[in-house]
Design a protein around this motif. Structure first.
Motif, PDB file in Angstrom:
ATOM      1  N   TRP A 168      65.273   0.244  66.774  1.00  0.00           N
ATOM      2  CA  TRP A 168      65.955   1.019  65.735  1.00  0.00           C
ATOM      3  C   TRP A 168      66.859   0.137  64.890  1.00  0.00           C
ATOM      4  O   TRP A 168      67.007   0.341  63.695  1.00  0.00           O
ATOM      5  CB  TRP A 168      66.725   2.188  66.335  1.00  0.00           C
ATOM      6  CG  TRP A 168      65.819   3.327  66.684  1.00  0.00           C
ATOM      7  CD1 TRP A 168      65.542   3.792  67.928  1.00  0.00           C
ATOM      8  CD2 TRP A 168      65.046   4.106  65.770  1.00  0.00           C
ATOM      9  NE1 TRP A 168      64.650   4.824  67.866  1.00  0.00           N
ATOM     10  CE2 TRP A 168      64.314   5.047  66.543  1.00  0.00           C
ATOM     11  CE3 TRP A 168      64.884   4.111  64.392  1.00  0.00           C
ATOM     12  CZ2 TRP A 168      63.451   5.973  65.965  1.00  0.00           C
ATOM     13  CZ3 TRP A 168      64.021   5.043  63.819  1.00  0.00           C
ATOM     14  CH2 TRP A 168      63.311   5.955  64.608  1.00  0.00           C
ATOM     15  N   GLN A 169      67.456  -0.853  65.518  1.00  0.00           N
ATOM     16  CA  GLN A 169      68.306  -1.754  64.734  1.00  0.00           C
ATOM     17  C   GLN A 169      67.465  -2.534  63.718  1.00  0.00           C
ATOM     18  O   GLN A 169      67.843  -2.662  62.564  1.00  0.00           O
ATOM     19  CB  GLN A 169      69.023  -2.724  65.681  1.00  0.00           C
ATOM     20  CG  GLN A 169      70.533  -2.596  65.564  1.00  0.00           C
ATOM     21  CD  GLN A 169      71.259  -3.422  66.590  1.00  0.00           C
ATOM     22  OE1 GLN A 169      71.168  -3.124  67.788  1.00  0.00           O
ATOM     23  NE2 GLN A 169      71.948  -4.444  66.150  1.00  0.00           N
ATOM     24  N   VAL A 170      66.324  -3.024  64.174  1.00  0.00           N
ATOM     25  CA  VAL A 170      65.425  -3.749  63.263  1.00  0.00           C
ATOM     26  C   VAL A 170      64.951  -2.819  62.154  1.00  0.00           C
ATOM     27  O   VAL A 170      64.991  -3.165  60.966  1.00  0.00           O
ATOM     28  CB  VAL A 170      64.215  -4.320  64.040  1.00  0.00           C
ATOM     29  CG1 VAL A 170      63.167  -4.867  63.084  1.00  0.00           C
ATOM     30  CG2 VAL A 170      64.663  -5.412  64.998  1.00  0.00           C
ATOM     31  N   PHE A 171      64.521  -1.618  62.561  1.00  0.00           N
ATOM     32  CA  PHE A 171      63.973  -0.695  61.565  1.00  0.00           C
ATOM     33  C   PHE A 171      65.022  -0.288  60.534  1.00  0.00           C
ATOM     34  O   PHE A 171      64.787  -0.298  59.335  1.00  0.00           O
ATOM     35  CB  PHE A 171      63.411   0.552  62.273  1.00  0.00           C
ATOM     36  CG  PHE A 171      62.618   1.437  61.362  1.00  0.00           C
ATOM     37  CD1 PHE A 171      61.293   1.143  61.071  1.00  0.00           C
ATOM     38  CD2 PHE A 171      63.203   2.559  60.781  1.00  0.00           C
ATOM     39  CE1 PHE A 171      60.569   1.942  60.214  1.00  0.00           C
ATOM     40  CE2 PHE A 171      62.477   3.357  59.921  1.00  0.00           C
ATOM     41  CZ  PHE A 171      61.145   3.052  59.638  1.00  0.00           C
ATOM     42  N   GLU A 172      66.205   0.039  61.031  1.00  0.00           N
ATOM     43  CA  GLU A 172      67.273   0.468  60.112  1.00  0.00           C
ATOM     44  C   GLU A 172      67.686  -0.663  59.188  1.00  0.00           C
ATOM     45  O   GLU A 172      67.856  -0.474  57.989  1.00  0.00           O
ATOM     46  CB  GLU A 172      68.490   0.905  60.938  1.00  0.00           C
ATOM     47  CG  GLU A 172      68.824   2.376  60.771  1.00  0.00           C
ATOM     48  CD  GLU A 172      70.146   2.703  61.416  1.00  0.00           C
ATOM     49  OE1 GLU A 172      70.122   3.110  62.572  1.00  0.00           O
ATOM     50  OE2 GLU A 172      71.191   2.538  60.763  1.00  0.00           O
ATOM     51  N   ALA A 185      86.778   0.342  57.751  1.00  0.00           N
ATOM     52  CA  ALA A 185      86.439   0.931  59.037  1.00  0.00           C
ATOM     53  C   ALA A 185      87.239   0.239  60.141  1.00  0.00           C
ATOM     54  O   ALA A 185      87.501  -0.955  60.085  1.00  0.00           O
ATOM     55  CB  ALA A 185      84.952   0.783  59.306  1.00  0.00           C
ATOM     56  N   GLU A 186      87.632   1.036  61.123  1.00  0.00           N
ATOM     57  CA  GLU A 186      88.334   0.453  62.262  1.00  0.00           C
ATOM     58  C   GLU A 186      87.301   0.153  63.330  1.00  0.00           C
ATOM     59  O   GLU A 186      86.929   1.001  64.119  1.00  0.00           O
ATOM     60  CB  GLU A 186      89.367   1.445  62.793  1.00  0.00           C
ATOM     61  CG  GLU A 186      90.641   1.431  61.992  1.00  0.00           C
ATOM     62  CD  GLU A 186      91.635   2.459  62.478  1.00  0.00           C
ATOM     63  OE1 GLU A 186      91.254   3.373  63.221  1.00  0.00           O
ATOM     64  OE2 GLU A 186      92.796   2.337  62.098  1.00  0.00           O
ATOM     65  N   GLY A 194      76.001   0.018  57.431  1.00  0.00           N
ATOM     66  CA  GLY A 194      76.252  -1.284  58.028  1.00  0.00           C
ATOM     67  C   GLY A 194      75.591  -1.400  59.386  1.00  0.00           C
ATOM     68  O   GLY A 194      75.955  -0.703  60.323  1.00  0.00           O
ATOM     69  N   ILE A 195      74.603  -2.262  59.481  1.00  0.00           N
ATOM     70  CA  ILE A 195      73.974  -2.508  60.782  1.00  0.00           C
ATOM     71  C   ILE A 195      73.398  -3.921  60.781  1.00  0.00           C
ATOM     72  O   ILE A 195      72.902  -4.381  59.761  1.00  0.00           O
ATOM     73  CB  ILE A 195      72.886  -1.457  61.098  1.00  0.00           C
ATOM     74  CG1 ILE A 195      72.426  -1.575  62.555  1.00  0.00           C
ATOM     75  CG2 ILE A 195      71.693  -1.609  60.198  1.00  0.00           C
ATOM     76  CD1 ILE A 195      72.584  -0.300  63.306  1.00  0.00           C
ATOM     77  N   LEU A 215      78.657   4.471  60.302  1.00  0.00           N
ATOM     78  CA  LEU A 215      77.506   5.364  60.219  1.00  0.00           C
ATOM     79  C   LEU A 215      76.251   4.670  60.745  1.00  0.00           C
ATOM     80  O   LEU A 215      75.452   5.268  61.454  1.00  0.00           O
ATOM     81  CB  LEU A 215      77.314   5.814  58.767  1.00  0.00           C
ATOM     82  CG  LEU A 215      76.206   6.817  58.508  1.00  0.00           C
ATOM     83  CD1 LEU A 215      76.484   8.103  59.251  1.00  0.00           C
ATOM     84  CD2 LEU A 215      76.057   7.082  57.019  1.00  0.00           C
ATOM     85  N   GLY A 216      76.087   3.399  60.422  1.00  0.00           N
ATOM     86  CA  GLY A 216      74.874   2.671  60.802  1.00  0.00           C
ATOM     87  C   GLY A 216      74.690   2.636  62.301  1.00  0.00           C
ATOM     88  O   GLY A 216      73.625   3.013  62.829  1.00  0.00           O
ATOM     89  N   THR A 217      75.741   2.206  63.021  1.00  0.00           N
ATOM     90  CA  THR A 217      75.653   2.122  64.472  1.00  0.00           C
ATOM     91  C   THR A 217      75.479   3.519  65.081  1.00  0.00           C
ATOM     92  O   THR A 217      74.688   3.704  66.016  1.00  0.00           O
ATOM     93  CB  THR A 217      76.904   1.435  65.038  1.00  0.00           C
ATOM     94  OG1 THR A 217      77.060   0.185  64.369  1.00  0.00           O
ATOM     95  CG2 THR A 217      76.786   1.197  66.520  1.00  0.00           C
TER      96      THR A 217
END
Lengths: 387, 677
Positions: free
Chosen positions: A335-339, A98-99, A352-353, A163-165
């Motif tokens: 959302w970051q914590v949950f994901e 990924a770039e 990736g998060i 995709l994660g972000t």
């Protein structure tokens, strides 16, 4: 008088709970990182402390900016971040397919981490400026601008591909939009879209297959590794040696932690390097394996405190800009914590998060702390106006 | 002034913040419940998996057994070779950085580099965790250089692996075989669903010969040791270098040694004495069928074939017109030529068309219908009885016998003596050869069987084809009076410390009945070939023991009107030279068959090799019996030649060029000289 009161900021007006939760969570993170990056790895926890101080310094500056100036800067910040994301396409550094990185000398910057803040500021500004007390609900037309504000950067992040972000940005946006009180038709349409999304997932992945060729709606457009992750998420036993290997190893790490954990520096999954990205994306697996379920609950409590404190800041906000910024940042952290935790425990597909304040990384740490700085900024405006 | 509206700007949002808070808490609760499910409810399951992850069975390779000759001399051993392995999953920047570094140290050419890169590309999924062999048998110097650069070579391992060494090079290549990497198909087949699979990817497995035939005995059983390993499969050691928490282990069991019936000294002599470009020499114990020496030339070098051999080299070997990969002693058949005449004579005696004393007159050929079959001696042999027919190899005598009995009695005796079916040496592929009979010709030959075919077969031409191994079995059966033996080359299997695991006894396939009179006649005939004036192999006579044998010259190309000398012919059109013999004639111990492919005449180009091997055999026997303190009973010398002294200048052995069906022009029948039957 207003101008004068603008200068009257004091330590007493700081949101103490928020700051305490932030420092505590960061401390847990550094303690955990010391184990995740045990020798022969480089001692990353030292760098993490440095990042924390850098991030705190920036946060202090952000907290002390005049809120009016911040509001006016929303558009330039947003556009600058967009430009950075586009520039990434041309000057970006490729890592793991990924770039996502700018490399300037020894510093690697991940613009997406800052884009999400720029996006939140911009949306907050829109909801602030567009406030019509006579029309408390938002119909389709009025939601187009914030949707565009969110969609452009989300799409740019998605094609990196990250995709994660992108998912996190989308969920944060939806949370903010829902918070802005959409009209009933909008809610219905959103509900239908959610059902349709679930339907696509069912059709592409879960529907019993009777023919060789499966009719798919979205699946064929996904990259192979993305497709494999969704398959692995829906069926964890498939392809355990291949694409599902890391997901399984992460679940083993978490599950084998048990009630009390294996002990700091004693995690075998961590020590024998079965976890991929164990100091960034999979940092929670290390924590769970070594600290056990009870301390995981403690960590959950820390995050809950952090989120409630952030919402408290929103509740006390003097204007809609402040309230929306606060809710947006809270939603982003949630959302970051949950994901992240959902992903390392097999609840969600692997994307990736990072885990806020626990994952190793300068960009992630600094962006969360800037968010905290923004919350402090909003909080202090409230105190001042309260005089 | 404070505008009220502005102050209450965000107040309306507060109730909804409660909704958001509830949503966030609900989300964190979902995570907590899921964590409970994993960490408390399913703890046992995941803990077991994490323990399982820490330990790996690391294989300890069993040393492969040796191959020895009958006296214990090591023919094939296993010396340690330093091999370079690459595990694709752990080899970061493999093609871009690691391979070029390896290539530099190991001085790879483009082809070798491309091969390794192709291997890396071919590895997918779990295969990426399997080490691939990148280089075999690197030098100590290269090893040191790679070791010094270890940190620049992620995923590269250096491991000592027992490597086969075939001490005699190409000698015995077809018998000993060679080894190379096991294929995926073989892995699936051999490992099945065994918990501890005997083979792993990258293992070597025996190809051809004893290496393949006795793989189960020489391979041994690999051991294993339980080690703590990391996710990369690297064995973890504590600070003092001890293995971490090492568990149970099982030592490898070394492979057994295979002891051959070969005598390396006799083998060396056979190699030395055989002058041919291509062909075979077999020395077999007449009474047991055990092989003492076996040459198949040309051959390949098993050392070269073991491990990595470039596709170019393989192509070169398979395209070589002399076909070095073919095991000529058993996997190629030839016209036996006159060596076959013993079969015809025995068939004729048993079917009663001739008696030991009955005679025929040879005037240089035999006429059947309107065609004439030429004898190799165009002037004719005159009156010939059975013994003399063998001695001078008179074609006419056997044409007549075949005319009288037809092809089937010949085929019957031939088959009983092992022709037309593999000899089952067991360590190399064999062809069955051809022993034609009426049914065969009716099936295969356009127009079906005719008498002429019997005449051709009678002198070892036509469709009859034998392998040198079959001929060795056949002549042994003549020598030992009808015991048709299964040739064998493995005498016993021993443990590495010399305990005998299995001994192979001589195996008799069948018994061909023959009367003492018939047996004596055959022996006398064969003795006279070598020992009496006029015989075709008198040049190879020994004065110390009696050799009984028969020469043969098998025609490859059709004869023209003019007979050409060997040197005037294209190599591949020249005759094959045969000699099949046993000695001592009165109590045969050793049978020797020599085939000199495109070598010329049996008497001059095959028999001397046999004579040299016989000489060596008796010399060794004598030396060994002295060494072992046994009583040396010398063989009985042959009867002295009473007639004239053999004149070396004169062609003492009238080597007979092959004569086969020479069709005569239908109209111009050659006049049969008087006296032709």
């Amino acid at each position: 008088m207003m101008e004068l009161s603008g200068e009257r900021r004091s330590v007493a007006q700081l949101p103490w709970l928020l700051l305490a939760m932030t420092v505590l969570t960061t401390a847990v993170g550094i303690y955990n990182l010391a184990s995740a990056s045990r020798p022969p790895s480089a001692p990353m926890w030292v760098s993490q402390i440095v990042y924390f101080f850098i991030g705190s310094a920036i946060a202090v500056v952000v907290a002390w900016i005049d809120p009016k100036l911040l509001e006016r800067l929303a558009i330039p910040i947003y556009l600058f971040n967009l430009a950075a994301l586009i520039a990434l396409k041309f000057f970006g550094h490729k890592a793991k397919g990924a770039e996502s990185w700018f490399v300037v000398g020894p510093i690697r910057v991940q613009p997406a981490e800052f884009m999400k803040l720029g996006m939140l500021l911009m949306m907050a500004k829109y909801f602030h400026d567009d406030h019509r007390p006579q029309q408390p609900t938002y119909g389709f037309l009025r939601l187009i601008p914030p949707a565009v504000i969110a969609l452009v950067p989300t799409a740019l992040v998605l094609v990196q591909p990250d995709l994660g972000t992108a998912l996190m940005m989308a969920f944060t946006t939806i949370t903010v939009l829902l918070f802005a009180r959409p009209s009933l038709p909008v809610l219905i349409v959103l509900g239908v879209m959610a059902v349709a999304g679930a339907g696509v997932l069912w059709n592409d992945y879960l529907r019993p297959q009777y023919t060789e060729e499966r009719f798919t709606i979205v699946r064929h457009k996904l990259k192979k590794h993305q497709d494999a992750r969704i398959t692995g998420w829906l069926d964890p036993t498939s392809d355990l040696k291949g694409s599902n290997y890391h997901a399984m190893q992460s679940k083993i790490a978490v599950g084998s932690g048990g009630m009390n954990g294996k002990g700091w520096m004693e995690g075998t999954q961590t020590g024998l390097r079965y976890l991929p990205e164990q100091h960034t994306d999979f940092i929670f697996s290390v924590f769970a394996e070594e600290q056990g379920y009870l301390k995981c609950l403690g960590l959950m409590t820390l995050y809950a405190g952090l989120l409630l404190a952030a919402l408290g800041v929103a509740a006390g906000a003097k204007d809609r800009f402040g309230a929306f910024v606060a809710v947006g940042i809270a939603a982003m952290i949630f959302w970051q914590v949950f994901e992240n935790i959902g992903m390392v425990t097999g609840l969600l597909p692997i994307t990736g998060i990072t885990l806020p304040l626990l994952s190793y990384g300068g960009s992630s740490m600094v962006s969360v702390l800037i968010g905290i700085g923004l919350l402090v900024n909003v909080s202090m405006k409230r105190q001042r106006s309260g005089l | 002034m404070i505008k009220l509206g502005q102050q209450s700007d965000a107040k309306d949002l507060r109730p909804r913040l409660i909704g958001v808070a509830v949503f966030f808490i609900a989300g964190l609760l979902v995570l907590s419940v899921n964590l409970y499910r994993l960490m408390v409810v399913r703890y046992e399951e995941f803990n077991a998996l994490s323990v399982d992850n820490q330990f790996k069975d690391v294989r300890l390779r069993a040393p492969r057994g040796l191959i020895r000759d009958r006296r214990g001399e090591v023919l094939v051993d296993a010396r340690p070779s330093l091999d370079v392995f690459i595990t694709p999953a752990f080899c970061q920047k493999c093609v871009a950085e690691v391979i070029p570094r390896l290539a530099e140290v190991l001085q790879w050419d483009e082809e070798q580099r491309a091969r390794v890169e192709a291997l890396l590309k071919a590895a997918h999924g779990p295969q990426r965790y399997q080490p691939l062999i990148a280089a075999v048998d690197i030098s100590r110097e290269e090893f040191d250089q790679l070791l010094a650069r270890q940190f620049l070579l992620p995923g590269v391992d250096l491991e000592p692996v027992p490597h086969r060494s075939y001490r005699a090079g190409p000698t015995l290549a077809h018998i000993l075989g060679y080894m190379n990497e096991i294929t995926q198909d073989e892995l699936t087949k051999l490992n099945g669903s065994l918990e501890r699979p005997p083979y792993a990817l990258g293992d070597y497995i025996g190809r051809r010969g004893v290496e393949r035939g006795f793989e189960h005995a020489i391979r041994g059983t690999d051991g294993w040791v339980k080690h703590v390993v990391n996710a990369r499969g690297e064995v973890m050691r504590d600070a003092r270098g001890n293995l971490l928490r090492g568990g149970t282990s099982e030592a490898p069991a070394a492979g057994n040694n295979v002891v051959l019936s070969l005598d390396a000294r006799l083998q060396a002599e056979a190699e030395r004495a055989f002058p041919g470009t291509a062909g075979a020499v077999i020395a077999m114990e007449t009474k047991t069928g055990f092989i003492r020496a076996i040459v198949s030339r040309p051959a390949f070098d098993p050392n070269e074939m073991t491990g990595r051999v470039s596709p170019k080299r393989v192509a070169q070997l398979s395209q070589d017109p002399l076909q070095p990969m073919v095991f000529r002693a058993g996997a190629e058949h030839y016209h036996p030529g006159s060596t076959f005449k013993v079969v015809t004579l025995l068939a004729a005696l048993q079917s009663g068309v001739v008696t030991p004393s009955s005679t025929a007159v040879c005037n240089g050929g035999y006429t059947l219908g309107n065609r004439r079959w030429r004898c190799h001696n165009e002037r004719g042999h005159g009156v010939v009885d059975a013994k003399r027919a063998i001695q001078v190899s008179c074609d006419t005598y056997f044409y007549r016998a075949a005319d009288l009995m037809g092809i089937d009695p010949i085929a019957n005796v031939g088959k009983q003596l092992g022709l037309g079916g593999p000899s089952n040496l067991g360590v190399a592929a064999e062809v069955p050869g051809v022993m034609p009979d009426t049914a065969y010709h009716n099936r295969v030959t356009p127009g079906g069987y005719t008498k002429g075919m019997a005449l051709n077969t009678a002198i070892g031409q036509g469709d009859v084809n034998v392998t040198p191994l079959q001929l060795a079995v056949l002549y042994s059966a003549i020598g030992n009076k009808g015991h048709v033996l299964n040739p064998q080359i493995v005498q016993r299997i021993e443990t590495p410390d010399g305990r005998v695991v299995e001994t192979y006894a001589p195996k008799q396939v069948r018994q061909l009945e023959m009367t003492d009179e018939q047996h004596k006649l055959l022996i006398d005939g064969l003795v006279s070939v070598v020992n009496e004036p006029g015989g075709t192999a008198t040049r190879s006579r020994s004065t110390e023991y009696t050799i009984a044998g028969k020469t043969g010259t098998a025609q490859v190309a059709r004869l023209g009107a003019v007979r050409l000398k060997k040197e005037q012919m294209n190599y591949f059109e020249r005759d094959h030279a045969w000699f099949a013999a046993f000695a001592p004639a009165e109590d045969p111990e050793l049978t020797i068959v020599v085939l000199n492919e495109h070598g010329g005449h049996g008497g001059s180009d095959a028999a001397p090799t046999a004579a040299a091997v016989f000489a060596k055999y008796f010399e060794l026997k004598k030396a060994d019996s002295f060494a072992l303190g046994e009583e040396w009973v010398p063989p009985r010398p042959p009867k002295p030649i009473i007639f004239a002294k053999p004149n070396p200048a004169a062609p003492a052995d009238v080597s007979e060029p092959a004569v086969a069906d020479v069709p005569l022009p239908p109209e111009s029948t050659v006049q049969a000289p008087p006296g032709t039957p």
